[in-house]
Design a protein around this motif. Structure first.
Motif, PDB file in Angstrom:
ATOM      1  N   THR A 275     -13.174  -2.060  -9.979  1.00 30.30           N
ATOM      2  CA  THR A 275     -13.517  -2.454  -8.615  1.00 30.30           C
ATOM      3  C   THR A 275     -12.642  -1.706  -7.618  1.00 30.30           C
ATOM      4  O   THR A 275     -13.124  -1.231  -6.592  1.00 30.30           O
ATOM      5  CB  THR A 275     -13.332  -3.976  -8.434  1.00 30.30           C
ATOM      6  OG1 THR A 275     -14.104  -4.647  -9.422  1.00 30.30           O
ATOM      7  CG2 THR A 275     -13.754  -4.420  -7.055  1.00 30.30           C
TER       8      THR A 275
ATOM      9  N   THR B 111     -14.072   1.000  -4.878  1.00 37.01           N
ATOM     10  CA  THR B 111     -13.872   0.831  -3.429  1.00 37.01           C
ATOM     11  C   THR B 111     -13.084   1.992  -2.839  1.00 37.01           C
ATOM     12  O   THR B 111     -13.354   2.416  -1.715  1.00 37.01           O
ATOM     13  CB  THR B 111     -13.181  -0.510  -3.105  1.00 37.01           C
ATOM     14  OG1 THR B 111     -11.970  -0.613  -3.845  1.00 37.01           O
ATOM     15  CG2 THR B 111     -14.086  -1.684  -3.407  1.00 37.01           C
TER      16      THR B 111
ATOM     17  N   ARG C 104     -13.545  -0.064   4.856  1.00 38.86           N
ATOM     18  CA  ARG C 104     -13.418   0.274   3.439  1.00 38.86           C
ATOM     19  C   ARG C 104     -12.016   0.002   2.919  1.00 38.86           C
ATOM     20  O   ARG C 104     -11.831  -0.381   1.766  1.00 38.86           O
ATOM     21  CB  ARG C 104     -13.842   1.715   3.210  1.00 38.86           C
ATOM     22  CG  ARG C 104     -15.345   1.852   3.435  1.00 38.86           C
ATOM     23  CD  ARG C 104     -15.844   3.244   3.342  1.00 38.86           C
ATOM     24  NE  ARG C 104     -17.291   3.251   3.572  1.00 38.86           N
ATOM     25  CZ  ARG C 104     -17.989   4.336   3.731  1.00 38.86           C
ATOM     26  NH1 ARG C 104     -17.408   5.511   3.686  1.00 38.86           N
ATOM     27  NH2 ARG C 104     -19.288   4.257   3.932  1.00 38.86           N
TER      28      ARG C 104
ATOM     29  N   ALA D 198     -11.792  -3.546   1.902  1.00 36.42           N
ATOM     30  CA  ALA D 198     -12.378  -3.769   0.572  1.00 36.42           C
ATOM     31  C   ALA D 198     -11.411  -3.328  -0.528  1.00 36.42           C
ATOM     32  O   ALA D 198     -11.287  -3.992  -1.559  1.00 36.42           O
ATOM     33  CB  ALA D 198     -13.703  -3.027   0.447  1.00 36.42           C
TER      34      ALA D 198
END
Length: 142
Positions: free
Chosen positions: A77, A81, A121, A124
């Motif tokens: 993840t 990201t 971003r 995230a």
């Protein structure tokens, strides 16, 4: 009876060594996540260009290795990201044009748009980092 004790002791020693080795690897991967977090915080203070991503690319490589070692921890993840974030950096061409011609509205608008995308971003990326850090901390406390 003694033979069973010797075998159990050998098996227990093997298992403990295996857990120690996994814990050390997990600690190293946790350190990579901490380094990435520091790098993300550094990048959050400016509009990043492609030249600013050298450390990030190295850390991504290490995180991909961590992902293969510990597939249940969501290192992937973080990698995903960060890779999305990398697409939002300003190209060197755009950065040079901005330095030369700040009055040119097209370049300024593009830079501002990319800067806003970078902020979203990065949020995230931080969320993914925090998730992995919590999982690593829980696993190391066991």
């Amino acid at each position: 009876m003694t033979a069973i004790g010797i075998v159990l002791t050998a098996v227990l020693a093997f298992v403990l060594r295996w857990f120690d080795k996994r814990a050390k690897l997990l600690e190293q991967d946790g350190a990579v996540v901490v380094r990435l977090s520091a790098e993300v915080n550094r990048l959050a203070k400016k509009t990043a260009t492609e030249d600013d991503l050298g450390e990030i690319k190295e850390l991504l490589s290490l995180l991909k290795q961590a992902e293969r070692r510990f597939p249940r921890i969501p290192f992937g993840t973080i990698v995903a990201t960060v890779e999305v974030y990398e697409k939002a950096v300003i190209s060197e061409e755009c950065a040079k044009a901005l330095k030369r011609v700040l009055a040119n509205r097209k370049f300024v608008d593009e830079a501002l748009k990319l800067s806003r995308e970078q902020g979203v971003r990065l949020a995230a990326v931080r969320a993914a980092i925090e998730t992995v850090q919590r999982i690593i901390d829980r696993k190391l406390r066991r």
